[in-house]
Design a protein around this motif. Structure first.
Motif, PDB file in Angstrom:
ATOM      1  N   MET A   1       1.037  -1.318  -0.268  1.00 25.80           N
ATOM      2  CA  MET A   1       0.142   0.168  -0.204  1.00 25.80           C
ATOM      3  C   MET A   1       1.045   1.460   0.064  1.00 25.80           C
ATOM      4  SD  MET A   1      -2.877  -1.381  -0.274  1.00 25.80           S
ATOM      5  CE  MET A   1      -4.638   0.116   0.327  1.00 25.80           C
ATOM      6  N   THR A   2       0.025   2.575  -0.418  1.00 28.52           N
ATOM      7  CA  THR A   2       0.906   3.696  -0.747  1.00 28.52           C
ATOM      8  C   THR A   2       0.637   4.677   0.479  1.00 28.52           C
ATOM      9  OG1 THR A   2      -1.010   4.889  -0.910  1.00 28.52           O
ATOM     10  CG2 THR A   2       0.387   3.615  -3.081  1.00 28.52           C
ATOM     11  N   ASP A   3       1.569   5.271   0.622  1.00 22.55           N
ATOM     12  CA  ASP A   3       1.496   5.702   1.936  1.00 22.55           C
ATOM     13  C   ASP A   3      -0.017   6.490   2.767  1.00 22.55           C
ATOM     14  OD1 ASP A   3       4.289   5.504   2.803  1.00 22.55           O
ATOM     15  OD2 ASP A   3       5.263   7.445   2.253  1.00 22.55           O
ATOM     16  N   GLU A   4      -0.076   7.065   1.392  1.00 28.05           N
ATOM     17  CA  GLU A   4      -2.106   7.514   1.445  1.00 28.05           C
ATOM     18  C   GLU A   4      -2.536   6.750   2.883  1.00 28.05           C
ATOM     19  OE1 GLU A   4       0.257   7.375  -1.446  1.00 28.05           O
ATOM     20  OE2 GLU A   4      -0.039   9.935  -1.088  1.00 28.05           O
ATOM     21  N   SER A   5      -2.446   5.550   2.310  1.00 26.79           N
ATOM     22  CA  SER A   5      -2.644   4.259   3.338  1.00 26.79           C
ATOM     23  C   SER A   5      -2.234   4.170   5.403  1.00 26.79           C
ATOM     24  CB  SER A   5      -2.583   2.817   3.417  1.00 26.79           C
ATOM     25  OG  SER A   5      -3.512   2.533   1.727  1.00 26.79           O
ATOM     26  N   ARG A   6      -1.696   5.494   5.756  1.00 26.84           N
ATOM     27  CA  ARG A   6      -1.060   5.242   6.769  1.00 26.84           C
ATOM     28  C   ARG A   6      -1.561   6.236   7.564  1.00 26.84           C
ATOM     29  NH1 ARG A   6       2.609   2.495   9.508  1.00 26.84           N
ATOM     30  NH2 ARG A   6       3.047   0.551   7.481  1.00 26.84           N
ATOM     31  N   VAL A  80      -2.687  -0.241   7.476  1.00 27.92           N
ATOM     32  CA  VAL A  80      -2.294  -0.240   6.268  1.00 27.92           C
ATOM     33  C   VAL A  80      -2.915  -2.101   5.947  1.00 27.92           C
ATOM     34  CG1 VAL A  80       0.165  -0.442   5.055  1.00 27.92           C
ATOM     35  CG2 VAL A  80       0.026   0.590   6.583  1.00 27.92           C
ATOM     36  N   ARG A  81      -2.746  -2.502   7.176  1.00 29.59           N
ATOM     37  CA  ARG A  81      -3.296  -3.718   6.514  1.00 29.59           C
ATOM     38  C   ARG A  81      -4.625  -4.012   6.242  1.00 29.59           C
ATOM     39  NH1 ARG A  81       1.006  -8.363   9.409  1.00 29.59           N
ATOM     40  NH2 ARG A  81       2.872  -6.899   9.300  1.00 29.59           N
ATOM     41  N   SER A  82      -5.173  -3.794   6.922  1.00 29.60           N
ATOM     42  CA  SER A  82      -6.587  -3.251   7.002  1.00 29.60           C
ATOM     43  C   SER A  82      -7.359  -2.838   5.635  1.00 29.60           C
ATOM     44  CB  SER A  82      -7.520  -2.674   8.040  1.00 29.60           C
ATOM     45  OG  SER A  82      -8.898  -2.208   7.864  1.00 29.60           O
ATOM     46  N   ALA A  83      -6.075  -1.288   5.318  1.00 32.62           N
ATOM     47  CA  ALA A  83      -6.926  -1.083   3.989  1.00 32.62           C
ATOM     48  C   ALA A  83      -6.399  -1.745   2.306  1.00 32.62           C
ATOM     49  CB  ALA A  83      -5.983   0.011   3.529  1.00 32.62           C
ATOM     50  N   ALA A  84      -5.554  -2.635   2.400  1.00 30.24           N
ATOM     51  CA  ALA A  84      -5.150  -3.579   1.957  1.00 30.24           C
ATOM     52  C   ALA A  84      -5.785  -5.203   1.956  1.00 30.24           C
ATOM     53  CB  ALA A  84      -3.323  -4.107   2.020  1.00 30.24           C
ATOM     54  N   LEU A  85      -6.513  -4.962   2.614  1.00 29.94           N
ATOM     55  CA  LEU A  85      -7.813  -6.250   3.154  1.00 29.94           C
ATOM     56  C   LEU A  85      -9.198  -5.736   2.074  1.00 29.94           C
ATOM     57  CD1 LEU A  85      -8.748  -9.219   3.686  1.00 29.94           C
ATOM     58  CD2 LEU A  85      -8.966  -8.535   5.434  1.00 29.94           C
ATOM     59  N   GLY A  86      -9.352  -4.189   2.331  1.00 32.82           N
ATOM     60  CA  GLY A  86     -10.291  -4.023   1.945  1.00 32.82           C
ATOM     61  C   GLY A  86      -9.752  -3.397   0.528  1.00 32.82           C
ATOM     62  N   ALA A  87      -8.990  -3.504  -0.081  1.00 30.71           N
ATOM     63  CA  ALA A  87      -9.288  -3.378  -1.875  1.00 30.71           C
ATOM     64  C   ALA A  87      -8.900  -4.857  -2.309  1.00 30.71           C
ATOM     65  CB  ALA A  87      -7.499  -2.177  -1.821  1.00 30.71           C
ATOM     66  N   ILE A 101      -6.804 -12.177  -0.911  1.00 27.79           N
ATOM     67  CA  ILE A 101      -8.193 -11.774   0.559  1.00 27.79           C
ATOM     68  C   ILE A 101      -7.120 -12.877   1.216  1.00 27.79           C
ATOM     69  CG2 ILE A 101      -9.519 -13.401   1.267  1.00 27.79           C
ATOM     70  CD1 ILE A 101     -11.248 -11.800  -1.414  1.00 27.79           C
ATOM     71  N   VAL A 102      -6.396 -14.196   0.774  1.00 27.90           N
ATOM     72  CA  VAL A 102      -5.820 -14.562   1.476  1.00 27.90           C
ATOM     73  C   VAL A 102      -4.280 -14.242   2.174  1.00 27.90           C
ATOM     74  CG1 VAL A 102      -4.503 -17.133   1.682  1.00 27.90           C
ATOM     75  CG2 VAL A 102      -6.417 -17.189   0.419  1.00 27.90           C
ATOM     76  N   ALA A 103      -3.193 -13.557   1.495  1.00 30.58           N
ATOM     77  CA  ALA A 103      -2.489 -12.814   1.720  1.00 30.58           C
ATOM     78  C   ALA A 103      -3.396 -11.858   2.955  1.00 30.58           C
ATOM     79  CB  ALA A 103      -2.283 -12.610   0.421  1.00 30.58           C
ATOM     80  N   THR A 104      -3.429 -11.216   2.362  1.00 29.77           N
ATOM     81  CA  THR A 104      -3.918  -9.940   2.909  1.00 29.77           C
ATOM     82  C   THR A 104      -4.711  -9.889   4.384  1.00 29.77           C
ATOM     83  OG1 THR A 104      -5.663  -9.286   2.079  1.00 29.77           O
ATOM     84  CG2 THR A 104      -3.678  -8.041   1.132  1.00 29.77           C
ATOM     85  N   GLY A 105      -4.827 -11.268   3.911  1.00 27.13           N
ATOM     86  CA  GLY A 105      -5.928 -11.968   5.544  1.00 27.13           C
ATOM     87  C   GLY A 105      -4.986 -12.307   6.972  1.00 27.13           C
ATOM     88  N   THR A 106      -4.229 -13.201   6.063  1.00 27.95           N
ATOM     89  CA  THR A 106      -3.168 -14.069   6.871  1.00 27.95           C
ATOM     90  C   THR A 106      -2.324 -12.790   7.797  1.00 27.95           C
ATOM     91  OG1 THR A 106      -2.932 -15.523   5.497  1.00 27.95           O
ATOM     92  CG2 THR A 106      -1.397 -15.199   6.869  1.00 27.95           C
ATOM     93  N   ALA A 107      -2.379 -11.832   6.912  1.00 24.48           N
ATOM     94  CA  ALA A 107      -1.039 -10.133   7.302  1.00 24.48           C
ATOM     95  C   ALA A 107      -2.022  -9.756   7.913  1.00 24.48           C
ATOM     96  CB  ALA A 107      -0.656  -8.973   6.048  1.00 24.48           C
ATOM     97  N   GLY A 108      -3.159  -9.108   8.434  1.00 26.40           N
ATOM     98  CA  GLY A 108      -4.498  -8.533   9.066  1.00 26.40           C
ATOM     99  C   GLY A 108      -4.234  -9.631  10.539  1.00 26.40           C
ATOM    100  N   ALA A 109      -3.790 -11.137  10.237  1.00 29.27           N
ATOM    101  CA  ALA A 109      -4.472 -11.922  11.495  1.00 29.27           C
ATOM    102  C   ALA A 109      -2.909 -11.390  12.219  1.00 29.27           C
ATOM    103  CB  ALA A 109      -4.030 -13.496  11.430  1.00 29.27           C
ATOM    104  N   GLU A 110      -1.867 -11.210  11.449  1.00 34.44           N
ATOM    105  CA  GLU A 110      -0.709 -11.757  12.017  1.00 34.44           C
ATOM    106  C   GLU A 110      -0.598  -9.996  12.895  1.00 34.44           C
ATOM    107  OE1 GLU A 110       2.137 -11.964   8.635  1.00 34.44           O
ATOM    108  OE2 GLU A 110       1.860 -14.107   8.914  1.00 34.44           O
ATOM    109  N   SER A 111      -1.358  -9.043  11.489  1.00 37.10           N
ATOM    110  CA  SER A 111      -0.914  -7.588  12.487  1.00 37.10           C
ATOM    111  C   SER A 111      -2.451  -7.936  14.734  1.00 37.10           C
ATOM    112  CB  SER A 111      -1.628  -6.624  11.937  1.00 37.10           C
ATOM    113  OG  SER A 111      -2.045  -5.337  12.250  1.00 37.10           O
ATOM    114  N   SER A 112      -3.385  -8.959  13.830  1.00 40.11           N
ATOM    115  CA  SER A 112      -4.337  -8.495  15.522  1.00 40.11           C
ATOM    116  C   SER A 112      -3.301  -9.109  16.478  1.00 40.11           C
ATOM    117  CB  SER A 112      -5.068  -9.463  14.786  1.00 40.11           C
ATOM    118  OG  SER A 112      -6.046  -8.621  14.025  1.00 40.11           O
ATOM    119  N   ALA A 113      -2.943 -10.645  15.859  1.00 37.48           N
ATOM    120  CA  ALA A 113      -2.151 -10.851  16.644  1.00 37.48           C
ATOM    121  C   ALA A 113      -0.405 -10.564  17.773  1.00 37.48           C
ATOM    122  CB  ALA A 113      -0.900 -12.116  15.775  1.00 37.48           C
ATOM    123  N   THR A 114      -0.478  -9.725  16.498  1.00 31.45           N
ATOM    124  CA  THR A 114       1.061  -8.899  17.129  1.00 31.45           C
ATOM    125  C   THR A 114      -0.410  -7.261  18.278  1.00 31.45           C
ATOM    126  OG1 THR A 114       2.171  -8.386  15.598  1.00 31.45           O
ATOM    127  CG2 THR A 114       2.821  -6.531  17.231  1.00 31.45           C
TER     128      THR A 114
END
Length: 204
Positions: A1-6, A80-87, A101-114
């Motif tokens: 994602m671009t800086d606009e997503s942060r 940022v990860r939420s925006a990627a999943l939404g896209a 969706i699998v890739a961004t959903g997994t990244a979102g899960a990793e973010s939530s785990a953090t």
């Protein structure tokens, strides 16, 4: 994602909440969970600051500062990860969309785990300051417990939701990479502990 997503958490609170209320998911519920944890961490540090003669309380207060910083950074990253999943979800149906969706959903899960890990660490500091903090600030300890508990609950909810979404779009017979059982178990235990502690503090 671009800086606009942060969406930096250094925005004014009013500006950040305005962004939270808009479409887009950056920030979203995961970021809000991180901010709630950071609020709880700040309150714990305040309690420690009013307990200057207790070394353990002082050490806990220092750890709370560090966890506050981590929570805010995790909140920003989650947006940022939420925006990627939404896209990915907004794309037209195709095998490539499923992969995204699998890739961004997994990244979102990793973010939530953090975020769950940060919340569990704050739960430990909460117990220290509930036991050793200045008793005149016990109400602030209770508020911190409610904030940390809410943040943990939100992070766990997002973790489960991201995992379910990613698994739904996996090819038949495939599995997700990463082990999410541990953060789910530890986060659930920490959330239950925070709830019990909050109740005990409020009944003093």
């Amino acid at each position: 994602m671009t800086d606009e997503s942060r969406v930096p958490v250094s925005l004014s609170l009013d500006a950040w909440l305005d962004r939270l209320s808009q479409r887009g998911g950056e920030p979203g519920g995961g970021a809000a969970s991180g901010v709630m944890m950071a609020i709880g961490a700040a309150l714990l540090h305040m309690v420690a600051a009013y307990t200057p003669d207790d070394e353990r309380a002082q050490q806990s207060g220092q750890r709370s500062i560090e966890l506050r910083v981590e929570a805010l950074q995790a909140a920003e990253d989650d947006g940022v990860r939420s925006a990627a999943l939404g896209a990915a979800l907004a794309a037209e149906s195709s095998p490539e969309r499923d992969e995204r969706i699998v890739a961004t959903g997994t990244a979102g899960a990793e973010s939530s785990a953090t975020l769950v890990g940060i919340g569990a660490a704050l739960a430990a500091e909460l117990r220290v300051l509930a036991d050793r903090g200045n008793p005149h600030l016990i109400a602030d300890v209770a508020v911190a417990a409610e904030a940390i508990g809410a943040g943990l609950g939100g992070a766990l909810t997002n973790l489960r939701a991201c995992l379910a979404l990613a698994r739904k779009h996996l090819p038949a017979g495939a599995g997700l990479s990463g082990d999410f059982d541990r953060p789910l178990a530890e986060g659930s235990a920490a959330r239950a502990d925070v709830a019990l502690l909050a109740q005990a503090v409020e009944e003093r």
